[in-house]
Design a protein around this motif. Structure first.
Motif, short mmCIF file in Angstrom:
data_model
loop_
_atom_site.label_atom_id
_atom_site.label_comp_id
_atom_site.label_asym_id
_atom_site.label_seq_id
_atom_site.Cartn_x
_atom_site.Cartn_y
_atom_site.Cartn_z
N VAL A 59 52.17 41.46 36.37
CA VAL A 59 51.44 42.06 35.26
C VAL A 59 50.18 42.69 35.84
O VAL A 59 49.44 42.06 36.60
N LEU A 60 49.94 43.96 35.52
CA LEU A 60 48.80 44.70 36.07
C LEU A 60 47.81 45.01 34.97
O LEU A 60 48.17 45.57 33.92
N VAL A 61 46.56 44.65 35.20
CA VAL A 61 45.49 44.89 34.24
C VAL A 61 44.31 45.49 34.99
O VAL A 61 44.05 45.12 36.14
N ALA A 62 43.59 46.40 34.37
CA ALA A 62 42.42 47.01 35.01
C ALA A 62 41.31 47.17 33.99
O ALA A 62 41.56 47.43 32.82
N GLY A 63 40.08 47.01 34.44
CA GLY A 63 38.93 47.17 33.57
C GLY A 63 37.67 47.38 34.37
O GLY A 63 37.69 47.46 35.61
N TRP A 64 36.54 47.44 33.65
CA TRP A 64 35.26 47.74 34.28
C TRP A 64 34.45 46.47 34.51
O TRP A 64 34.45 45.55 33.67
N ARG A 65 33.77 46.41 35.65
CA ARG A 65 32.80 45.36 35.94
C ARG A 65 31.82 45.90 36.97
O ARG A 65 32.18 46.74 37.80
N GLU A 66 30.57 45.45 36.92
CA GLU A 66 29.57 45.97 37.86
C GLU A 66 29.96 45.65 39.30
O GLU A 66 29.70 46.44 40.20
N ILE A 67 30.55 44.48 39.51
CA ILE A 67 30.98 44.10 40.86
C ILE A 67 32.49 44.26 40.94
O ILE A 67 33.25 43.49 40.33
N PRO A 68 33.00 45.26 41.66
CA PRO A 68 34.45 45.48 41.73
C PRO A 68 35.14 44.39 42.53
O PRO A 68 34.52 43.67 43.33
N GLY A 69 36.43 44.26 42.31
CA GLY A 69 37.21 43.27 43.05
C GLY A 69 38.58 43.07 42.42
O GLY A 69 38.95 43.76 41.47
#
Length: 423
Positions: A59-69
């Motif tokens: 399952v692939l999910v993507a979103g925004w966060r100040e610290i990528p990872g």
């Protein structure tokens, strides 16, 4: 990992990250339709490797966060944290992968890839996830677009589909000519009007997607930029009800010059009748801006996106079919010549500015948000206006004998990537 576990895990992650409730976008389609390419285009980089897996795909999910990872759950039960972009082994050995990116355009947006096979194989978990979404993107392959099996899946989802639904035609760059793309888009509009409110081509060249991280023009060229702009617009609007499967194209009351017929494609089914005035003087402007015109017009409103620049008296030759093209400055102070001659373009710019002002009528914008795309077609001419968030509007007059509506939409999208527009 089961899909029911996914919903719980996503809620936990949102609470832990303090991100509230982002706009949930499910990216659906049959196997190898181009879902990962859509995610890569929206992430502005070639993040997801090819052939992640079909029988045991994570399952692939993507979103925004100040610290990528990257946060992943391995098939062996281990929880994994890694830096972007990760490794092929990580993607191939996980049940669940969450990509955190520091791309500002993803703030408030959650992307979830959801593969599907056949209508009769839809699971309750898949249906629940679609129902929990604010937006559904369906990806179809350009070379064999909108097969009966795809239609069966989407129709089987029924009222669980979000009201905001988008059709993406992937591998648009594999179609030979703009004429082919135009014909295909016209067919998609005819066959999917009752299912999707918006349709886009995606040009999934790996090098362009990789280059889009540092280039607005390359991002525009992939088709990722206009799609991201549409999602950003959705993220700023209140939640909507599920789609009732009625066609989005609806006739509206009009006051027009003799021979004109107008209609709007709006974002809500509840829009009251909206009046557009097209005077005889306006008809003359359209005729003069490219030669004799037989009148019988169609007006459409849809979405699209982004940035801008200043003016010249002549412009380099445009691609065949473009008669005039320019950029309206957002502050109302003038325009930039992109194609055509300065005198004719100035008249056309004034006309477009008046039309855009009329389209800000509160009855049209109250629920669906501001108009971002407008099209007016006569027997021999096509006028298109694409509003770019915070940066004015690109407008284009095309020869209808050379460009059908689909080709014209592709062309104005490409004008949006012009350096004189993006700066």
């Amino acid at each position: 990992m089961k899909m029911t576990d996914l919903t719980a895990l996503l809620q936990e992650k949102r609470a832990a990250a303090g991100s509230g409730s982002p706009l949930r976008v499910v990216i659906c389609g049959e196997v190898s339709a181009g879902k990962s390419t859509v995610m890569n285009a929206l992430m502005r980089d070639q993040m997801l490797p090819d052939n992640i897996g079909q029988s045991a795909r994570p399952v692939l999910v993507a979103g925004w966060r100040e610290i990528p990872g990257i946060e992943a759950s391995g098939r062996d039960g281990r929880e994994i944290r890694a830096a972007l972009p990760g490794t092929p082994e990580l993607f191939h050995g996980a049940d669940f992968i969450r990509l955190w990116l520091d791309q500002p355009h993803l703030s408030g947006i959650e992307l979830i890839e959801l593969p599907m096979t056949r209508a009769e194989e839809l699971t309750g978990d898949q249906i629940d996830l679609v129902q929990s979404a604010d937006v559904m993107i369906w990806v179809t392959i350009g070379s064999q677009a909108w097969r009966l099996t795809e239609k069966a899946i989407v129709e089987t989802l029924g009222e669980t589909r979000p009201d905001r639904s988008i059709l993406i035609v992937s591998r648009g760059d594999k179609l030979r000519t703009d004429k082919d793309r135009g014909r295909l888009m016209e067919r998609m509009e005819r066959e999917t009007a009752a299912l999707f409110g918006h349709r886009f081509f995606l040009f999934g060249d790996r090098r362009k997607i990789a280059a889009s991280a540092g280039s607005e023009a390359e991002w525009q060229a992939t088709g990722g930029a206009p799609l991201a702009a549409l999602l950003r617009g959705f993220a700023g609007q209140p939640a909507r009800t599920v789609y009732d499967r009625e066609p989005r194209e609806k006739p509206v009351e009009t006051r027009t010059a003799p021979g004109f017929e107008a209609r709007f494609v709006a974002e809500t089914e509840e829009d009251p009748p909206f009046v557009v005035e097209v005077t005889k003087a306006d008809e003359t402007i359209l005729a003069d801006a490219g030669s004799d015109t037989e009148v019988g017009a169609r007006v459409e409103v849809q979405p699209d996106p982004e940035p801008v620049a200043p003016v010249a008296k002549t412009a380099p030759p445009a691609r065949p079919g473009i008669l005039q093209a320019g950029l309206l400055h957002e502050d109302g102070a003038g325009h930039t010549l992109l194609a055509g001659d300065a005198e004719t373009l100035a008249q056309l710019a004034d006309f477009c500015r008046v039309m855009l002002k009329q389209l800000q009528d509160a009855r049209l914008t109250a629920e669906g948000g501001p108009v971002s795309f407008f099209s007016l077609s006569t027997a021999k001419r096509r006028l298109l206006i694409q509003v770019r968030n915070g940066a004015g509007a690109v407008f284009m007059l095309a020869d209808a004998a050379v460009m059908n509506q689909g080709m014209a939409q592709v062309a104005i999208g490409q004008l949006g990537g012009d350096r004189r527009v993006t700066g």
